[in-house]
Design an enzyme around this catalytic site. Structure first.
Site, PDB file in Angstrom:
ATOM      1  N   SER A  60     -16.328   6.986  36.989  1.00 56.62           N
ATOM      2  CA  SER A  60     -17.448   7.898  36.866  1.00 56.62           C
ATOM      3  C   SER A  60     -18.308   8.005  38.127  1.00 56.62           C
ATOM      4  CB  SER A  60     -18.344   7.452  35.718  1.00 56.62           C
ATOM      5  OG  SER A  60     -18.871   6.160  35.963  1.00 56.62           O
ATOM      6  N   SER A 115     -15.191   2.210  37.240  1.00 55.48           N
ATOM      7  CA  SER A 115     -15.935   3.392  37.669  1.00 55.48           C
ATOM      8  C   SER A 115     -16.430   3.368  39.108  1.00 55.48           C
ATOM      9  CB  SER A 115     -17.124   3.636  36.736  1.00 55.48           C
ATOM     10  OG  SER A 115     -16.704   4.377  35.621  1.00 55.48           O
ATOM     11  N   LYS A 141     -26.077   6.706  42.411  1.00 54.16           N
ATOM     12  CA  LYS A 141     -25.485   7.305  41.216  1.00 54.16           C
ATOM     13  C   LYS A 141     -26.615   7.620  40.241  1.00 54.16           C
ATOM     14  CE  LYS A 141     -21.771   6.194  37.867  1.00 54.16           C
ATOM     15  NZ  LYS A 141     -20.809   5.138  37.476  1.00 54.16           N
TER      16      LYS A 141
END
Lengths: 478, 102, 533
Positions: free
Chosen positions: C171, C195, C95
């Site tokens: 996210s 997330s 990420k």
């Protein structure tokens, strides 16, 4: 002016003399370093980094709290103080807000007139320093070397009443910091920085009026002068019908002038909240006890004990406890000598301190040990060497590191106490000065001193003065 | 029952505090969204808190790392940090003066 | 079976055993990215062709050179008879909120377009040290602020591989999608309010939020420091255990990382679930949200198919010998979102203070008269709407200062949420549970643009996950079927502090007992599967 009382509170920032910064492993001290060479991702606030607390900063902060007679918080916490400024890379300062390391505390000031002023501590907490900025042709340049240096912020209650008292507070604080070894307390290097809050009121009144804050009063003289100036300004203002406004003032030490920085009306909102990246600082009872036990006898206590125990004058005791290693030197010398505190005190105050100043050394750094000093004083007091020789010996021992007795023997510095040898030398001197001998015999007895001087010169000062007199009188009167 | 709302004046103050400046379009969107969120936040005021509840900072009590030893470990090539700055001069980060005019 | 389809566990086993070259695995993974990912997310304007609409768009940056170099190192180690580590040759996406030296770390924000961190996150370093191969950085909501990945400044943002008209969640949307689309075996995500778990559930993969402090946060660009947790995303439970094993442990550079010894997660998977007590709570059957006009709280039951999936999972586990405890009260779960609004916004506003145009990242190009203007212009241009919203909300909620009712009060409600878990996991308490079984999300993946812009609704999509962030306890999401629209459903197992081994063990048991379920044969659209009408 004398109808008014000046009310002063001091806010000090004390740089702890740890090896590394408070939240990262960069060196704490960057005095000699080029800008931005003593930085890392943590102290320069890069994204993703986290603070890790330096245990030595905690220990030193707690030691200072103990020395200030403050309560050491068994569980203190860190908070974030949020604001934007280029010298603050994270956009917040990690500090302690409602759970600081120390609570309360005080310092008793011994004023030169013998009065004591009790100053209470309002706040004592750990925090990180910000960086430095300077302006060059309209551009602000930022150096992060100082970011993250461990500080103790210590704020007094408004208990001080004059610039002199404020100066004395800084003097005693500086002494204490060095004494307990938590800070170099070098004001020129910013190890001890000071802001002063000043207000005035009519004598007898109990109200606290609007205060102004003077920034950057970073020397003993500056504190005394700036507060004096500001108190005068406030009195004149009030006397002429004005009112004091809550300003922040800057002290320009070069010009000896105060300038207004900003109005404090719009107080910043720092939005303090708990620093989630750090855990509470937990100090066990044993640890706190160990910190307290590790403190040396504090300067004021030692000073009073010196007066009591050794019968020193207040003046001598103050000088000898001006610095911790000097006071320890004194006690060690007394122990080696087996008493003699008065003469040791005299030797130290008159001669040793001069030597230290010349060599820029503290007592702890002297090669001339307390034992050597005791030996030199003993030699003088036993008449083995004269006082002048003793004083010269101080430097000789310091330079060579040799035992004073050894030097005296090797260099033949002992006084000439053999009356036969001395008599021979004196006879030769008298033979060489027939006029003076005649004058003396004619009644000009004041010439005796001149004869003694001649003998001393001839013997390099080693002649026993008493014996010299005796022999001179014997030979001249015959 | 009506819900508490952030006033336009307070909103402007917050924009200043946040060091932001907003277009009108952004302003009206963010202003509305904040007030929606506030409705959620305000629902907390109804929650009765038992007396013995202490604020929890991490939920779990972290059995975290002890304070570190006071040992110097220099960061290699610190000039890499200053190299990230949009503007620098002689190894110093450069920004306009607080008062302006450069 | 294609290399990109096999598990991380098998890849590592084969690479360590010399049966498979890390370089070959890496090449195939890179080829899969080229095939399914489409144009990478960027700040540049892009053409929305029909073909691109059906791509995954998980990656912002593919670090091909770095990946091949890492793979080569692994292969050399094997050739030299050295152990290349437990993740030998396993392709991993990161990420783009983790700092990795040699890559740009954007946080999906214009602010950090060209930011190259001079250090590497501890979690990423541990993956590399274990022989993992970093394929690149994947998309996310800007600064992790969102639940759909749509708020990324790098467009096109990620699509759901199961149906590209839907969001992947967020996210960690790029992470979950890249794993689901078989572009990578593993992905490193972060979970602050859900997330990792919400996008994993939306994309039909496994996502684990470990106990707060189990994995170091160093190098993770902070959103809400008291809640942020790095964690694994994988296609099965064993891979999540493997990845956790590689990353877990104390880090001297993160004061909040736990000193507790790390368990053996893979070994724990070998135990069955007989006698374990697993709880079901009525408080996870609905979402509670306020009426904007009146402030009254509405109760909205969760999607029926999701609820059914939880009950079905309970049956499966009961059949395997677990004891299902019903009606476990978790009364403070419903306050999760409002507490989250307070805590996360205050921390986020402070964490974003450092982005000021002075030291790194974006600085306004326009002429400014003074410093203040530099700050304001830079932040106005550098941040997207969602960070601005969170900053402003954080300012508001903390502006009153320390005595702020909001913050102190929220931290107390947070403590009460924690108490719910303490009570049910108490070994000598009324429930003495080993885990809670709940839905991961109230509904399956929503359509792109359906929720985006409505910040309240978007936040409430974390209702089922956020409580475990407040409590700090570990939670894992596991695929448990597909809804009528063919979108994945996730179920969540929540455990006691540092009991990752327990929830992984239960999850593994569920996975094995449902191995032959028909829904497991269905392939995502991005991998050639049919999209249901």
């Amino acid at each position: 002016m004398k109808d008014y009382e000046v009310i002063i509170g001091l806010e000090t920032h004390i740089q702890l003399n740890t090896v590394t910064k408070i939240f990262c492993s960069c060196k704490a001290d960057s005095w000699e370093d080029e800008p931005n060479t003593n930085i890392c991702p943590v102290c320069s606030g890069l994204p993703g980094v986290l603070p890790v607390l330096n245990e030595e900063a905690v220990r030193k902060g707690a030691a200072l709290a103990a020395a200030m007679h403050a309560e050491i918080n068994p569980e203190s916490r860190f908070d974030r103080k949020n604001y934007f400024y280029p010298d603050l890379p994270k956009g917040y300062q990690i500090t302690q807000f409602d759970q600081p390391i120390g609570k309360g505390g005080c310092l008793d000031l011994k004023m030169p007139d013998g009065q004591t002023r009790h100053v209470r501590i309002h706040k004592l907490h750990l925090e990180e320093d910000a960086g430095k900025t300077k302006i060059e042709h309209g551009t602000r340049l930022v150096d992060f070397n100082r970011c993250g240096v461990p500080l103790v912020e210590m704020v007094t209650e408004p208990d001080l009443r004059s610039g002199d008292e404020a100066a004395q507070y800084l003097i005693q604080l500086r002494q204490l910091l060095r004494w307990i070894g938590v800070s170099e307390a070098d004001m020129e290097r910013g190890h001890l920085r000071c802001d002063a809050n000043v207000s005035i009121r009519k004598r007898g009144s109990e109200v606290l009026n609007t205060k102004t804050e003077i920034k950057n009063v970073n020397s003993i003289d500056a504190v005394r002068q700036a507060i004096g100036e500001e108190a005068k300004r406030q009195v004149e203002l009030v006397e002429s019908g004005g009112t004091v406004k809550s300003y922040t003032l800057d002290w320009d030490a070069d010009r000896g002038k105060l300038t207004m920085m900003r109005s404090k009306e719009s107080e910043a909102d720092y939005r303090y909240f708990r620093e989630p990246d750090l855990l509470p600082v937990v100090l066990s009872e044993e640890k706190i006890e160990a910190i307290r036990a590790g403190l040396p006898e504090l300067p004021m206590v030692r000073r009073e004990r010196f007066e009591r125990e050794y019968g020193l004058s207040a003046y001598d005791a103050e000088i000898l406890t001006g610095e911790r290693s000097l006071s320890e030197y004194f006690e060690a010398a007394v122990k080696c000598f087996g008493g003699g505190e008065k003469s040791i005190s005299n030797w130290m105050i008159n001669d040793l301190t001069r030597l230290m100043n010349d060599l820029d050394k503290t007592a702890a750094e002297l090669i001339l040990t307390p034992a050597f000093l005791a030996e030199i004083i003993r030699l003088v007091e036993e008449g083995k060497i004269n006082a002048a020789t003793g004083k010269n010996l101080l430097r000789k021992v310091e330079e060579s590191g040799r035992d004073p007795v050894e030097i005296v023997e090797a260099e033949g510095l002992a006084v000439i106490a053999d009356s036969g040898a001395l008599r021979t030398q004196i006879e030769a001197i008298l033979a060489g000065a027939p006029d003076e001998v005649a004058n003396f015999k004619a009644g000009k007895e004041s010439l005796l001193g001149w004869f003694v001087g001649q003998v001393m010169r001839a013997t390099g000062g080693k002649a026993d003065p008493k014996l010299t007199r005796e022999i001179l009188l014997e030979l001249l009167k015959n | 029952m009506t819900v508490k709302r952030i006033t336009p004046e307070l909103f402007e103050k917050l924009v200043g505090l946040a060091a932001l400046e907003l277009t009108d379009e952004e302003s009206s969107y963010l202003f509305e969204e904040m007030n929606h969120q506030l409705a959620s936040v305000e629902s907390l005021s109804q929650v009765p808190i038992p007396e013995d509840v202490q604020p929890s900072l991490h939920g779990v009590e972290p059995e975290g790392t002890a304070p570190r030893a006071d040992r110097w470990v220099p960061f290699p090539r610190p000039e890499r940090i200053i190299a990230l700055a949009p503007e620098s001069e002689n190894g110093m980060i450069a920004v306009p003066d607080v008062k302006g005019a450069r | 079976m294609k290399l990109v389809s096999i598990s991380a566990f098998e890849i590592a086993q084969k690479v360590r055993g010399g049966e498979l070259k890390a370089s070959q695995v890496t090449q195939e993974a890179l080829a899969q990215i080229r095939k399914v990912d489409g144009i990478p997310g960027s700040l540049l304007p892009y053409q929305v062709s029909a073909e691109e609409e059906r791509k995954v768009h998980a990656f912002i940056q593919v670090t091909e050179e770095m990946a091949l170099a890492q793979a080569k190192k692994v292969d050399e180690a094997v050739a030299n008879g050295e152990d290349p580590g437990m993740l030998a040759g396993v392709p991993i996406s990161i990420k783009d909120i983790f700092c990795v030296e040699g890559t740009t770390t954007t946080a999906a924000s214009r602010f950090l377009e060209n930011f190259e961190a001079p250090y590497t996150a501890t979690s990423v370093q541990k993956l590399i040290d274990a022989g993992g191969v970093i394929l690149g950085k994947v998309n996310l909501d800007e600064f992790t602020f969102g639940s759909s990945t749509e708020s990324s400044a790098y467009q096109p943002s990620t699509n759901n591989p199961w149906n590209t008209e839907h969001v992947p969640g967020g996210s960690s949307g790029g992470s979950a999608a890249s794993v689901a689309a078989e572009e990578t075996a593993l992905s490193l995500g972060t979970d602050t309010g859900g997330s990792i778990r919400q996008p994993a559930a939306f994309c039909g993969v496994v996502g684990l939020k470990p106990t707060y402090g189990r994995i170091s946060r160093l190098g993770l660009i902070a959103f809400s420091s008291s809640l942020d947790c790095p964690g694994p995303i994988s296609r099965d439970v064993r891979d999540a255990a493997l990845m956790l094993q590689a990353m877990a442990g104390q880090d001297p550079k993160d004061s909040t990382s736990s000193v507790r010894p790390v368990g053996n997660y893979l070994q724990a998977l070998e135990q069955d679930v007989r006698g374990l007590r697993i709880g079901l709570s009525p408080d996870y059957e609905a979402v509670y949200y306020p009426d904007l006009e009146t402030g009254e709280i509405h109760r909205e039951p969760i999607q029926k198919e999701v609820h059914d999936a939880v009950l079905r999972a309970a049956e499966v586990l009961a059949k395997a010998g677990a004891e299902i405890v019903e009606n476990v009260p978790m009364p403070n779960t419903r306050y999760g979102i409002p507490v989250y609004f307070v805590v996360s916004r205050i921390e986020a506003a402070s964490n974003l203070h450092r982005f000021d145009g002075v030291k790194y990242g974006y600085r306004t190009k326009s002429e400014v008269r003074n410093l203040e203007e530099l700050y304001r212009r830079t932040r106005a241009e550098g941040f997207g709407p969602e960070p601005k919203l969170r900053i402003l909300m954080g300012m508001y909620l903390s502006a009153a200062g320390y005595s702020s009712d909001y913050y102190q009060h929220a931290l107390k409600v947070r403590a009460m949420i924690r108490r719910d878990f303490d009570r049910v996991f108490d070994p000598i308490g009324e429930f003495s549970l080993d885990a809670m079984l709940t839905p991961t999300t109230a509904a399956t993946a929503f359509k792109r643009k359906d929720v985006f812009g409505d910040s309240l609704l978007m936040q409430y999509s974390d209702q089922m996950t956020v409580a475990s962030n407040h409590a700090g306890v570990p939670a894992v999401t596991i695929p448990a079927g597909l809804d009528d629209g063919g979108l994945p459903i996730g179920i969540q197992l929540i455990g006691n502090d540092f009991c990752e081994d327990m929830i992984l063990r239960i999850g593994r048991a569920f996975e094995q007992k449902t191995q032959d379920d028909a829904w497991r044969k269905v392939r995502p659209q991005a991998l050639g599967g049919e999209v249901q009408a």
